[in-house]
Write an enzyme that holds these catalytic residues in place. Sequence first.
Site, PDB file in Angstrom:
ATOM      1  N   ASP A   1      37.009  38.525  40.338  1.00  0.00           N
ATOM      2  CA  ASP A   1      36.749  37.461  41.311  1.00  0.00           C
ATOM      3  C   ASP A   1      36.611  36.149  40.556  1.00  0.00           C
ATOM      4  OD1 ASP A   1      36.807  39.096  43.569  1.00  0.00           O
ATOM      5  OD2 ASP A   1      34.662  39.472  43.527  1.00  0.00           O
TER       6      ASP A   1
ATOM      7  N   ASP B   1      41.299  38.926  48.263  1.00  0.00           N
ATOM      8  CA  ASP B   1      40.268  38.845  49.302  1.00  0.00           C
ATOM      9  C   ASP B   1      40.680  37.854  50.390  1.00  0.00           C
ATOM     10  OD1 ASP B   1      38.685  40.612  47.822  1.00  0.00           O
ATOM     11  OD2 ASP B   1      37.584  38.995  46.845  1.00  0.00           O
TER      12      ASP B   1
END
Length: 186
Positions: A147, A165
Site C-alpha cells: 500500500d 484497492d
Amino acid sequence: HTRYWRDWSSDVCSSDLNMKGVALMQTTKSMPGLKWFWWLPLFFLIDQISKWLVLKNISYGETVALFPSLQLTLAHNHGIAFSMLSTQQTFGQIALISFIVLICAAIGVWLVKTPMEEKWSGFYLALILGGALGNLCDRIWHGYVVDFIDFYVQSWHWYTFNIADAFITIGALMSIKTVLFAPEKT
C-alpha cells in the site's frame, strides 16, 4: 477417380475449420463475457507497475509529498481491507489467500457469463477482479499487500491503499449504482 493429396487436405482443413467455428460459436454463447478478460492484464499491470515503482524508490514508512492532502507512504498490509485480520499467523494467511482465490474464481465465472451488451456490469466486474488479482499476487509474492497512497486532511489520514484497492472500490461503487438504479423489469 484418383484423389490427390491437395483434394484430401482441403476437405480435412475445411471440415476442421467448420468444426472450430461451431465450437467457437458454442463457447461464445455459453461464455459471452469471455472478452471482458482482455481488461484484466491492463488493470493488473497498472497496479503491479505502480507497486514496483514505489518499492524501488521509497523505503518502508518513508513519505513523499505529492500534493496538498496526498502523499506516498510505503506500508505493508498483512490483512484485508483497512488492515483487518493483519495479526493472523501462517494458517490465517493461507486461509485468507484460499478465500480470495475462491472469490476471484466466483467473480471470474460471473464475468464470463456477463453478456457483452452489459458493458457497465462487465467493466465493473473486470475492475474488481483485476484489483483482487493484483492484491492476491502481492500476498503470494511478498506475504503482504503493498500500500502506498496516503490521503489526509490536516492530521487525519485515511487508510493507506493502492491502485488495486482503487479499482476494487470503483468497481464496487459501480455495482452498487447498478443495483440501486437498475430499471425495473416488467
